[in-house]
Structures are given as C-alpha cells and as structure tokens.
Motif scaffolding. Structure first.
Motif, PDB file in Angstrom:
ATOM      1  N   ALA A  66      36.382  43.163  42.232  1.00  0.00           N
ATOM      2  CA  ALA A  66      37.422  42.147  42.067  1.00  0.00           C
ATOM      3  C   ALA A  66      38.361  42.552  40.938  1.00  0.00           C
ATOM      4  O   ALA A  66      37.914  42.967  39.871  1.00  0.00           O
ATOM      5  CB  ALA A  66      36.792  40.792  41.757  1.00  0.00           C
ATOM      6  N   LYS A  77      35.921  37.051  40.432  1.00  0.00           N
ATOM      7  CA  LYS A  77      34.771  37.953  40.506  1.00  0.00           C
ATOM      8  C   LYS A  77      33.957  37.669  41.768  1.00  0.00           C
ATOM      9  O   LYS A  77      34.028  36.575  42.328  1.00  0.00           O
ATOM     10  CB  LYS A  77      33.889  37.802  39.271  1.00  0.00           C
ATOM     11  N   TYR A  95      33.615  35.247  46.822  1.00  0.00           N
ATOM     12  CA  TYR A  95      34.216  35.569  45.545  1.00  0.00           C
ATOM     13  C   TYR A  95      34.479  34.229  44.866  1.00  0.00           C
ATOM     14  O   TYR A  95      34.638  33.200  45.536  1.00  0.00           O
ATOM     15  CB  TYR A  95      35.527  36.328  45.727  1.00  0.00           C
ATOM     16  N   SER A  97      36.941  32.245  42.105  1.00  0.00           N
ATOM     17  CA  SER A  97      38.198  32.255  41.350  1.00  0.00           C
ATOM     18  C   SER A  97      38.249  31.020  40.482  1.00  0.00           C
ATOM     19  O   SER A  97      37.949  29.918  40.940  1.00  0.00           O
ATOM     20  CB  SER A  97      39.403  32.233  42.294  1.00  0.00           C
ATOM     21  N   TYR A 169      39.117  43.673  46.232  1.00  0.00           N
ATOM     22  CA  TYR A 169      40.160  42.664  46.337  1.00  0.00           C
ATOM     23  C   TYR A 169      40.951  42.622  45.035  1.00  0.00           C
ATOM     24  O   TYR A 169      40.369  42.699  43.952  1.00  0.00           O
ATOM     25  CB  TYR A 169      39.552  41.273  46.578  1.00  0.00           C
TER      26      TYR A 169
END
Length: 185
Positions: A66, A77, A95, A97, A169
């Motif tokens: 990430a 992450k 993930y 955020s 990403y």
C-alpha cells in the motif's frame, strides 16, 4: 500589440492543459494500462465465472503493498501483509484507509501486480481500485479486493517459478466530484 498577448495567452493555455491532465491522470492511467497491459493490468472476472474454476493443490503467496501519492494525508495499509492461497481459490482481502486530517479526502487508487508476466492470470471479481472514494475527517474504511488466480497459470511453463505475487495499490487525491459519483462511494 498582438505579439504582447501571445506569450501570456500561451502560458495560460499551457497551465490549463497541465491542470486538466493532472485531474485526468488516474482515469487515463487506467485506460492506458487496460489497453496496453502495462503495469500488471489484470482481468476483471464476472462473479459467475468463478463457479466453474477448479481449485488446485499448488499454492502461492499473495503479498499486499500500500502506498499513497506525494502529499496525500491518508493512512492506507493492507489488513494482512501476505496470505497463502491455492490456485483457483477465491479470496477476499481488505485494505484499511483512515483519513487523519480534519478535511474530507477525495481519492482513487491505482493497481498493479508483480511480476508483470503473471497479471493475465489474476482475475478480480471486486476491487476498490479505479473508483472514487470519499472519506470524512477521521473516517476509517475497509476496501475489499475479491480475486482468484486463474488455474490456466498451471498450463504455462513460464509460470512454474511463480511462488509469490504482489498486489500494489497507490492512493491519489482527486479532489471533489459530482454528487452522483459521491453517492457511489
């Protein structure tokens, strides 16, 4: 008199083009990658396509990476740094955020896979990438990636040495968008 205005107008036009290209960079990157296969662009699977996929004994490790673009104040992450999976097994990974700022965050994530040569065997069923997202100040969001590795990889002798695949990403700030797009986040 006309010559005096050409240079300032040309400079203004150049700045306008540069601003437009910067706002369009994420969608343009997505389009470029899909057309050319650059950057490990992968397949998008239809949910029903997976029902017929056979799960193999072969196992690979998926690593999750990430990143955020320069100047982006977003904590981003993976929930897990890596997971093992069997070829053909569908997996849901998340993930996380978090917007630590006191301003709303508007952004979009780009995606690629390494090694690039394996990208045609990665099939996304669902992904948060290339979609606009809004996070309010202090808001935390789970961002799902639902995918599998196509069993056709086992028929490709050049893929026999693949034991680890990395999903990477990168989140970029996009700025606010229309209320229609905002309701989709």
């Amino acid at each position: 008199m006309k010559d005096k205005h050409i240079i300032p107008l040309a400079c203004c036009a150049l700045v306008g083009v540069m601003v437009a290209v910067s706002y369009a960079s994420v969608p343009l990157y997505e389009w470029f990658c899909r057309v050319t296969g650059y950057g490990g662009t992968i397949n998008t699977a239809i949910r029903d396509d997976h029902d017929e996929v056979e799960i193999s004994e072969r196992e690979v490790v998926i690593r999750f990476d990430a990143n955020v673009g320069e100047g982006v104040s977003l904590d981003f992450k993976p929930e897990h740094v890596s997971i093992p999976l069997h070829i053909g097994e569908k997996v849901l990974a998340n993930y996380v955020s978090v917007n630590p700022s006191d301003e709303p965050f508007f952004g979009m994530a780009t995606f690629n896979v390494t090694p690039h040569r394996v990208s045609s065997y990665v099939s996304k069923i669902e992904c948060f990438c290339f979609s606009q997202h809004k996070l309010e100040p202090g808001e935390e969001a789970l961002m799902p990636v639902f995918f599998y590795i196509d069993p056709a990889i086992e028929e490709d002798e050049e893929m026999n040495d693949i034991h680890t695949i990395t999903f990477s990403y990168t989140f970029f700030e996009t700025g606010p968008w229309s209320s229609e797009a905002e309701s989709d986040s």
